[in-house]
Design an enzyme around this catalytic site. Structure first.
Site, PDB file in Angstrom:
ATOM      1  N   SER A   1       0.875  -1.177   0.000  1.00 48.58           N
ATOM      2  CA  SER A   1       0.000   0.000   0.000  1.00 48.58           C
ATOM      3  C   SER A   1       0.904   1.216   0.000  1.00 48.58           C
ATOM      4  O   SER A   1       2.071   1.142   0.411  1.00 48.58           O
ATOM      5  CB  SER A   1      -0.848  -0.024   1.279  1.00 48.58           C
ATOM      6  OG  SER A   1      -1.330   1.269   1.588  1.00 48.58           O
TER       7      SER A   1
ATOM      8  N   TYR B   1      -2.046  -0.982  10.099  1.00 49.27           N
ATOM      9  CA  TYR B   1      -2.221  -1.261   8.658  1.00 49.27           C
ATOM     10  C   TYR B   1      -0.915  -0.960   7.919  1.00 49.27           C
ATOM     11  O   TYR B   1      -0.437  -1.769   7.116  1.00 49.27           O
ATOM     12  CB  TYR B   1      -3.366  -0.410   8.115  1.00 49.27           C
ATOM     13  CG  TYR B   1      -3.653  -0.601   6.651  1.00 49.27           C
ATOM     14  CD1 TYR B   1      -4.350  -1.707   6.194  1.00 49.27           C
ATOM     15  CD2 TYR B   1      -3.233   0.338   5.707  1.00 49.27           C
ATOM     16  CE1 TYR B   1      -4.624  -1.883   4.843  1.00 49.27           C
ATOM     17  CE2 TYR B   1      -3.497   0.171   4.357  1.00 49.27           C
ATOM     18  CZ  TYR B   1      -4.203  -0.940   3.930  1.00 49.27           C
ATOM     19  OH  TYR B   1      -4.461  -1.109   2.582  1.00 49.27           O
ATOM     20  N   ALA B   2      -0.330   0.206   8.196  1.00 50.77           N
ATOM     21  CA  ALA B   2       0.924   0.584   7.531  1.00 50.77           C
ATOM     22  C   ALA B   2       2.028  -0.425   7.840  1.00 50.77           C
ATOM     23  O   ALA B   2       2.795  -0.826   6.952  1.00 50.77           O
ATOM     24  CB  ALA B   2       1.341   1.990   7.966  1.00 50.77           C
ATOM     25  N   ALA B   3       2.087  -0.862   9.107  1.00 45.18           N
ATOM     26  CA  ALA B   3       3.117  -1.837   9.494  1.00 45.18           C
ATOM     27  C   ALA B   3       2.905  -3.159   8.767  1.00 45.18           C
ATOM     28  O   ALA B   3       3.860  -3.796   8.297  1.00 45.18           O
ATOM     29  CB  ALA B   3       3.074  -2.050  11.009  1.00 45.18           C
TER      30      ALA B   3
ATOM     31  N   LYS C   1       1.534  -3.625   5.866  1.00 45.03           N
ATOM     32  CA  LYS C   1       1.849  -3.486   4.439  1.00 45.03           C
ATOM     33  C   LYS C   1       3.356  -3.321   4.215  1.00 45.03           C
ATOM     34  O   LYS C   1       3.902  -3.790   3.218  1.00 45.03           O
ATOM     35  CB  LYS C   1       1.062  -2.311   3.843  1.00 45.03           C
ATOM     36  CG  LYS C   1      -0.448  -2.550   3.825  1.00 45.03           C
ATOM     37  CD  LYS C   1      -0.802  -3.798   3.023  1.00 45.03           C
ATOM     38  CE  LYS C   1      -2.303  -3.975   2.855  1.00 45.03           C
ATOM     39  NZ  LYS C   1      -2.641  -5.144   2.005  1.00 45.03           N
TER      40      LYS C   1
ATOM     41  N   ILE D   1      -7.948   4.348  -4.351  1.00 45.34           N
ATOM     42  CA  ILE D   1      -8.716   3.471  -5.235  1.00 45.34           C
ATOM     43  C   ILE D   1     -10.074   3.211  -4.595  1.00 45.34           C
ATOM     44  O   ILE D   1     -10.148   2.789  -3.427  1.00 45.34           O
ATOM     45  CB  ILE D   1      -7.990   2.116  -5.433  1.00 45.34           C
ATOM     46  CG1 ILE D   1      -6.542   2.310  -5.934  1.00 45.34           C
ATOM     47  CG2 ILE D   1      -8.790   1.210  -6.362  1.00 45.34           C
ATOM     48  CD1 ILE D   1      -6.407   2.979  -7.272  1.00 45.34           C
TER      49      ILE D   1
END
Ligand SMILES: NC(=O)c1ccc[n+]([C@@H]2O[C@H](COP(=O)([O-])OP(=O)(O)OC[C@H]3O[C@@H](n4cnc5c(N)ncnc54)[C@H](O)[C@@H]3O)[C@@H](O)[C@H]2O)c1
Length: 261
Positions: free
Chosen positions: A142, A155-157, A159, A188
């Site tokens: 991401s 979430y960032a971790a 991805k 998106i």
């Protein structure tokens, strides 16, 4: 284009958004596809959208965060396809919250599905991919893996982990003939970002009510009319996992309309 004639693909997250668009794209290009998702309703929607092409589509209900479900799901996918050439790991979840209010369960659930789940599916698929033709795996990172996205630390971790894992796997299996790449979507429209998903499985509560929106000032596409549709990512995934991507491995492609350049 018929780049998927004779090609056998497993796509997780195939019941909504980008995964569903990827299933439809590979079917239209002549492929045989297994769509896997935790949402049976989402998979039914994919079959309906496939229309006449559904003859080459099989669905498997699978929870990528559950080891035994992944074992059974990947085995039945490989059996249905008679082997495996392509794996697309699109299944994922997004939850947003203030980090100081995030419970351990919430944090671990995101890591479990997005990172551990991707690992489990890859591990189970590798034996079949080794026997496949021009085998390719496309993982879902991401833009949050490389650019700050507030309220999305877990979430960032997850991805970032997927992206790093992709590089390691590309090296480890290069001589086994399996390419590993990742896509970094951003901005998106999908079940995850607009709540249109069939299951609601992937979409948690939106941003915290008191979120500081000025932190998102940078996060707008530089081209187009706002968010792009999931097919804008599906076309790139299809290229990466086809012969057109034969010299691409161990890297990622950002698809975000210039939101993060
Ligand atoms: N939409 C974006 O802007 C964006 C940005 C960056 C990354 N991504 C990534 O793209 C991928 C596809 O997401 P999308 O945007 O199409 O969202 P989506 O919600 O439309 O699709 C995600 C799909 O994953 C499935 N899923 C969720 N948990 C699962 C589990 N445990 N097992 C199996 N299936 C499960 C959901 O049921 C859903 O069908 C995700 O990995 C997401 O993190 C999307």
């Amino acid at each position: 284009m018929n780049r998927y004639e004779g090609r056998r693909a497993l796509v997780t997250g195939g019941g909504s958004g980008i995964g569903q668009a990827t299933v439809l794209r590979m079917l239209r290009e002549g492929g045989s596809v297994v769509a896997a998702d935790v949402s049976a309703a989402g998979l039914e929607d994919t079959v309906a959208k496939a229309g006449d092409l559904a003859a080459k589509l099989t669905t498997v209900t699978m929870d990528i965060g559950d080891e035994s479900s992944v074992r059974a799901g990947v085995a039945s996918a490989v059996e249905a396809l008679g082997g495996l050439d392509v794996l697309v790991n699109a299944a994922g979840i997004l939850r947003s919250s203030h980090t100081h209010e995030t419970t351990l369960d919430q944090f671990e659930r995101i890591i479990r599905v997005n990172l551990v789940g991707t690992f489990l599916v890859i591990r189970e698929a590798i034996p079949a991919l080794r026997e496949g033709t021009s085998a390719a795996v496309v993982n879902f990172s991401s833009t949050s893996a490389g650019f700050a996205h507030p309220y999305m630390a877990a979430y960032a971790a997850s991805k970032g982990g997927v992206q790093s894992m992709t590089h390691a796997l590309a090296a480890e299996y290069a001589k086994s003939g399996i390419r590993f790449t990742a896509v970094q979507p951003g901005s998106i429209s999908s079940g995850m970002t607009d709540g249109s998903g069939q299951s609601g499985q992937s979409r948690g509560p939106g941003l915290p009510e008191d979120a500081d929106m000025s932190l998102f000032m940078k996060l707008a596409p530089a081209i187009g009319q706002g968010f792009a549709g999931p097919e804008s990512v599906a076309g790139v995934v299809a290229m990466l996992a086809s012969e057109d991507g034969a010299f691409i491995t161990g890297t990622e492609v950002r698809i975000d309309g210039g939101t993060h350049f």
